[in-house]
Enzyme design. Structure first.
Site, PDB file in Angstrom:
ATOM      1  N   HIS A  77     -32.192  23.771 -47.962  1.00 33.67           N
ATOM      2  CA  HIS A  77     -31.866  25.175 -48.216  1.00 33.67           C
ATOM      3  C   HIS A  77     -32.777  26.092 -47.415  1.00 33.67           C
ATOM      4  CE1 HIS A  77     -29.406  25.224 -52.189  1.00 33.67           C
ATOM      5  NE2 HIS A  77     -28.657  25.494 -51.159  1.00 33.67           N
ATOM      6  N   CYS A 129     -19.620  20.607 -35.709  1.00 33.04           N
ATOM      7  CA  CYS A 129     -19.723  21.724 -36.642  1.00 33.04           C
ATOM      8  C   CYS A 129     -20.829  21.516 -37.675  1.00 33.04           C
ATOM      9  CB  CYS A 129     -18.403  21.992 -37.348  1.00 33.04           C
ATOM     10  SG  CYS A 129     -17.863  20.654 -38.434  1.00 33.04           S
TER      11      CYS A 129
END
Length: 553
Positions: free
Chosen positions: A184, A482
């Site tokens: 994160h 991606c």
């Protein structure tokens, strides 16, 4: 001078004095409460409610991905299961502080074992517990220090609530001793364009006030730098700032080889910023936002409206939409919420959609409707494809709805190994490097204890990427990237050198990747890729690519 190594996020470089994050509050002692169980429970519930509202307020101020993360934290704080766990402990005569600490720790361990999406949420529970305990003790919530001047923040890791609202006028750079490139902290740092190095274990020895240079491009923290080194670092920072304000150009190598740079988006609302930052289209649109906050599947009309909004923002440009990537790791009551001991290897992605085909068909209906209402170039892909048969299934059902370009995500090693056959059927492939790394290295991407294995630079992962690109070349089909790997400026060059035809990333990473590509020709990129592929481990591959890039420059 000493160099400490970690994983750099982006190409930035910064310098300044260190300020260390405060240590967590000590665990509450298991002493009998002097209040009644009802009074203790009331204290906890009041504290939880205050913390939840504070998290929501921070999320509202931060916006973007940070808002989603913080709203999830707020929901977690008020989870009824946690409340029941706390109540059982206060009923046994425990203090509110101990009840929160013990219940949250138990719940965290349970979620961590589940892995996947829930494992990711588990890492945020410690921060929520710390905030609730601080409220109960009448102490300030744990957070970022404020020494009264700009500083380089050093922490074990940062909670999303802290990363989301960092004061970028004061925080010159960020160094964490834990975490990896898909944590994160790394993702939010990239989104906010913070100069950051994560996973620098040796940074534990840095002291408050000492001056360091944080070089994200090289993944190096320099301690006790000389005046000359400080001047060189500042020169690079100034040059990078000037480059970021230069006119936007399409992604390309130094010899003019086109490499379209696309954006990863989670909601239609992010489209405007992506265009502003130079995205030439969308390489990954995650449709989960429509599903994860619902108790039932969104209607075709609701989905059509969202997809139309997205496509309208990119007239004439490529937009790749991923079908719902959910399942046991992101449990949905209307899809599959059955318990699985190892959800990362369970009924997720296309497997879950096949088990509830009506949801897939409704999604394809909505995408077809949006396609007809706009003039974007719509591409649709299936998540977590593992076999040739699954490829045939998805392409066939997409054709029923007149989806003109139907492809697959390559996240499972089997799909990479069979890429020549998969891409004989699919119109394109997009490599999700986060999951591909997880499954190749048998290392949960959300588990801190194996974070060192979660590195897309590992030659085993690179070989699978190259095998996929080769399969695309053999069939005349495009192969894009991606995953988070595309946002690494040097790794982006390696990926293109191995045959990737497009790169998709967080919009804030576009400038650094564009600048990196412009310094190398296709022949250079192929040599740099060969150097990385010849290495034995991730660190060696990164070093070999760096050396080859410097020789090519």
């Amino acid at each position: 001078m000493t160099e400490l190594r970690g994983v750099g996020i982006g190409l930035g470089v910064a310098q300044g004095p260190v300020a260390r994050m405060a240590e967590p509050l000590p665990a509450p002692a298991d002493t009998p409460s002097t209040l009644t169980p009802a009074e203790e429970l009331a204290r906890v519930r009041e504290a939880v409610q205050v913390v939840a509202r504070e998290l929501e307020e921070r999320g509202s101020k931060a916006g973007g991905l940070a808002r989603e993360v913080l709203e999830a934290q707020a929901m977690m704080a008020e989870d009824p299961t946690l409340d029941a766990e706390v109540e059982s402990r206060t009923s046994a005569g425990k203090t509110g502080e101990f009840a929160v600490s013990d219940a949250f720790a138990s719940f965290r361990d349970t979620l961590a074992k589940m892995g996947g999406y829930l494992g990711e949420r588990a890492a945020d529970l410690d921060d929520v517990a710390q905030r609730v305990i601080a409220r109960l003790r009448g102490l300030p919530a744990p957070g970022v220090p404020d020494p009264g001047h700009p500083f380089v923040l050093v922490a074990k890791d940062l909670a999303p609530a802290d990363t989301a609202l960092l004061d970028l006028d004061k925080v010159l750079a960020l160094i964490t001793t834990d975490g990896g490139p898909t944590s994160h902290t790394a993702i939010l740092a990239r989104e906010k364009s913070i100069v950051a190095i994560v996973g620098a274990a040796s940074a534990k020895g840095l002291a408050d006030g000492e001056t360091v240079i944080v070089d994200a491009a090289k993944g190096v923290v320099t301690t006790d730098p000389s005046e000359d080194e400080l001047a060189q670092a500042q020169h690079r920072a100034d040059a990078r700032a000037a480059a970021s304000s230069a006119p936007l150009t399409p992604g390309a190598l130094a010899d003019g080889t086109a490499v379209p740079l696309l954006a990863n988006l989670g909601k239609p609302g992010g489209a405007a910023e992506a265009v502003e930052l130079g995205a030439e289209g969308v390489g990954l649109f995650r449709t989960e936002f429509l599903f994860l906050s619902s108790t039932q599947a969104p209607t075709v009309d609701e989905q059509t409206a969202a997809y139309t909004e997205l496509l309208q923002a990119f007239p004439g440009k490529k937009v790749v939409v991923r079908a719902l990537d959910a399942g046991a790791d992101k449990p949905l009551a209307f899809l599959n919420d059955a318990h699985e001991d190892n959800p990362a290897l369970g009924l997720r992605g296309l497997r879950a959609l096949r088990a509830s085909e009506d949801i897939l068909r409704e999604q394809l209906t909505a995408l077809a409707n949006a396609d007809k209402a706009t003039d974007a170039d719509l591409w649709v892909m299936a998540p977590m494809v593992a076999t040739v048969e699954e490829t045939e299934y998805f392409v066939s059902i997409a054709r029923e709805y007149e989806i003109k370009i139907a492809g697959v995500m390559v996240e499972v090693p089997s799909a990479a190994l069979l890429a020549d056959r998969v891409l004989a059927i699919a119109d394109f492939a997009s490599i999700g490097t986060n999951d591909l790394t997880q499954y190749t290295m048998a290392a949960d991407r959300l588990l801190g204890s194996v974070a060192s294995f979660q590195d897309p630079w590992h030659p085993a992962v690179l070989r699978l990427i190259k095998a996929t690109a080769d399969g695309g070349k053999a069939n005349g089909k495009p192969v894009g990237i991606c995953g988070e790997a595309a946002a690494d400026p040097l790794l982006a060059v390696v990926l293109v050198g191995m045959g990737a035809t497009t790169l998709s990333m967080a919009p804030t990473a576009l400038a650094d990747v564009r600048a990196s590509l412009l310094t190398h020709t296709l022949a250079d990129a192929q040599r740099i890729a060969a150097a990385a592929l010849a290495a034995d481990d991730a660190a060696s591959a990164r070093s070999a690519a760096q050396a080859a890039a410097e020789n090519a420059a």
